[in-house]
Design a protein around this motif. Structure first.
Motif, PDB file in Angstrom:
ATOM      1  N   SER A 275      31.526 114.911 -23.987  1.00  0.00           N
ATOM      2  CA  SER A 275      32.105 114.407 -22.680  1.00  0.00           C
ATOM      3  C   SER A 275      33.333 115.435 -22.780  1.00  0.00           C
TER       4      SER A 275
ATOM      5  N   PRO B  40      33.514 110.610 -28.563  1.00  0.00           N
ATOM      6  CA  PRO B  40      32.541 109.870 -27.558  1.00  0.00           C
ATOM      7  C   PRO B  40      31.581 108.983 -28.229  1.00  0.00           C
TER       8      PRO B  40
ATOM      9  N   LYS C 139      34.190 102.633 -30.160  1.00  0.00           N
ATOM     10  CA  LYS C 139      32.852 103.173 -30.306  1.00  0.00           C
ATOM     11  C   LYS C 139      32.272 102.528 -31.695  1.00  0.00           C
TER      12      LYS C 139
ATOM     13  N   TYR D 248      30.254 120.217 -26.162  1.00  0.00           N
ATOM     14  CA  TYR D 248      31.514 120.157 -25.672  1.00  0.00           C
ATOM     15  C   TYR D 248      32.026 121.422 -25.140  1.00  0.00           C
TER      16      TYR D 248
ATOM     17  N   ARG E 275      35.299 116.550 -14.594  1.00  0.00           N
ATOM     18  CA  ARG E 275      34.257 115.837 -15.369  1.00  0.00           C
ATOM     19  C   ARG E 275      32.994 116.375 -15.824  1.00  0.00           C
TER      20      ARG E 275
ATOM     21  N   ASP F 142      34.186 107.993 -22.234  1.00  0.00           N
ATOM     22  CA  ASP F 142      33.277 109.165 -22.012  1.00  0.00           C
ATOM     23  C   ASP F 142      32.512 109.394 -20.813  1.00  0.00           C
ATOM     24  N   ASN F 143      32.066 110.590 -20.609  1.00  0.00           N
ATOM     25  CA  ASN F 143      31.387 110.757 -19.431  1.00  0.00           C
ATOM     26  C   ASN F 143      29.801 111.004 -19.813  1.00  0.00           C
TER      27      ASN F 143
ATOM     28  N   GLY G 252      29.260 115.579 -18.716  1.00  0.00           N
ATOM     29  CA  GLY G 252      28.945 114.746 -19.868  1.00  0.00           C
ATOM     30  C   GLY G 252      27.373 115.092 -20.100  1.00  0.00           C
TER      31      GLY G 252
ATOM     32  N   SER H 255      38.046 115.013 -23.011  1.00  0.00           N
ATOM     33  CA  SER H 255      38.109 113.918 -24.250  1.00  0.00           C
ATOM     34  C   SER H 255      39.366 113.866 -24.683  1.00  0.00           C
TER      35      SER H 255
END
Length: 490
Positions: A174, A87, A98, A146, A156, A210-211, A158, A177
């Protein structure tokens, strides 16, 4: 030496020096523009044939180049605990995501800040090496985050944690992943196909998005922190003000806006502090209706809603929103948020959306006298000779509210833990606001906890969201507590 021969020798020397000057001009002054010219196809092959810089955090190497033993790609990309750190780190396979994308020119050794070193490397026949990028992440806390997110849901989740005083992002986790090793250069065509699979994955579960900072969720009652702050500053309320907590009938539909319970502070009237601690929907629905959707939208904007946030160059978080209207995608009709929708917006429902990073920023504003620092992921960038090319310079992002308002809200967040919906958080020395947001028929709840730690002298702000049955107090609080224990080292 006779005169004609001397003239030839001098002319030859002049030609030699002219040639050397031209070579140095091309290699020095023009090398960068020639290398990056659109017509130069070698630049696209070379990205895999020179070592790329490392990405590290807390002394741990998260991404590095390794020789493949092949002629092309000569160098692959190796990611440590790829799914855990992707993430923030992202991926590289020619394209990038990213931090790999935001600092691509430095990592790839193409940035003008290291052009002189690149020229010297080329001159002596040494492969040009990229700069090393150091992230702000706490590796151990990231691993805990994680693991706990993964264990909290089959859908989901995050989490984000930021340093209240600097804005440095300490955790950005997140679930689900993806592992960037699966799409690294050394994987060749198989890696390209895997990337396409991830990009085209059906449904709401999209590992590439990503969340923590790139996906939004309805924040539910965690958003009441924002509603309370706006009401306190616009309607002259304070934490001791008496507010209605009993039944609220929505004016357009004639339907009641229910509380989770109609006892205790939610039985009819209470202090704003008590209504916040027990999360009385009717109170914050009515406060939102009283101010109207425009003022709710404008007040939320002070916290960072309704605008894009750039963390690093060309690296943006998803926009968190408190809409005054929405557009029907089928008819293209603009639908304003009415009074019923405004009440639901005040409790983080209707069309309100937020990322965990945004809700962590709300917690940071409460913890630091109303001030929010701009979040960032990269602490330093160093060339191979350890010279510093970049160092983060913490900047104030916004003054979301007055200091006195923030101090009262901090006390209200502590009351959530000591006497309200998050009593199970007391063991973790954290304060915050729970949230349980409905996401429509057939979809699980978005379960939230957002706040700060330690409880009395805040250093960090956090937010956790995880999807499933039950409430934020039941599901998100234990996850947030475990993460903050790892961050604080206790």
């Amino acid at each position: 030496m006779d005169k004609p021969l001397r003239r030839v020798a001098i002319f030859g020397l002049l030609l030699f020096f002219g040639l050397m000057a031209q070579v140095n001009y091309v290699q020095g002054s023009q090398a960068e523009s020639l290398r990056t010219d659109d017509k130069n196809s070698r630049q696209y092959a070379d990205v895999f044939n020179n070592p790329r810089g490392q990405i590290t955090a807390g002394g741990v190497v998260l991404a590095q180049s390794k020789e493949t033993g092949k002629s092309n790609p000569k160098y692959g990309r190796d990611y440590q605990d790829g799914a855990i750190f992707s993430p923030a780190v992202g991926f590289f396979n020619g394209g990038a995501g990213k931090v790999e994308m935001a600092y691509n020119s430095l990592l790839g050794g193409k940035d003008k800040r290291i052009t002189q070193q690149r020229w010297f490397d080329t001159f002596i026949g040494k492969p040009a090496e990229g700069a090393n990028v150091e992230l702000t992440l706490n590796p151990q806390a990231q691993k805990v985050a994680y693991s706990r997110l993964k264990g909290s849901t089959s859908r989901r989740a995050g989490a984000a944690v930021i340093d209240v005083k600097t804005g440095a992002i300490v955790v950005l986790a997140s679930f689900p992943s993806f592992d960037p090793n699966e799409i690294a250069p050394q994987k060749g065509e198989a890696g390209g196909k895997r990337l396409q699979q991830l990009e085209n994955q059906a449904g709401v579960i999209k590992p590439l998005i990503d969340n923590a900072m790139s996906q939004t969720f309805p924040p539910g009652s965690s958003f009441k922190t924002v509603t309370a702050a706006i009401a306190m500053e616009q309607q002259g309320l304070n934490s001791a003000s008496t507010v209605k907590t009993g039944q609220l009938v929505l004016p357009e539909s004639g339907r009641p806006l229910p509380n989770s319970h109609d006892t205790g502070n939610c039985a009819g009237s209470a202090s704003l502090r008590g209504a916040f601690a027990e999360s009385c929907n009717t109170t914050f629905g009515e406060l939102a209706m009283n101010m109207g959707i425009e003022k709710l939208n404008q007040g939320a904007s002070k916290f960072g809603f309704n605008k894009q946030l750039e963390l690093e160059p060309d690296l943006f978080a998803a926009e968190s929103d408190v809409p005054v209207s929405i557009r029907n995608p089928k008819t293209n009709e603009t639908i304003p948020t009415g009074k019923d929708g405004t009440a639901r917006s005040g409790i983080g429902q209707e069309n309100v959306r937020a990322t965990p990073l945004q809700m962590a920023m709300v917690g940071a504003a409460v913890a630091d006298g109303g001030k929010m620092m701009k979040p960032y992921l990269v602490q330093k960038v160093r060339a191979k000779d350890q010279s510093e090319l970049y160092s983060a310079d913490p900047k104030e992002y916004a003054q979301a509210m007055k200091g006195d308002t923030a101090d009262q809200l901090a006390d209200m967040m502590r009351a959530v833990v000591t006497e309200g919906t998050a009593k199970n958080a007391a063991a973790f020395n954290i304060a915050g606001k729970t949230g349980t947001a409905e996401q429509g028929p057939g979809n699980p709840n978005a379960r939230w906890f957002a706040g700060f730690a330690p409880m009395n002298k805040p250093r960090y702000a956090f937010a956790v969201v995880t999807e499933g049955t039950g409430s934020g107090g039941e599901a998100a609080v234990p996850v947030a507590g475990a993460i903050m224990r790892a961050v604080l080292g206790s």
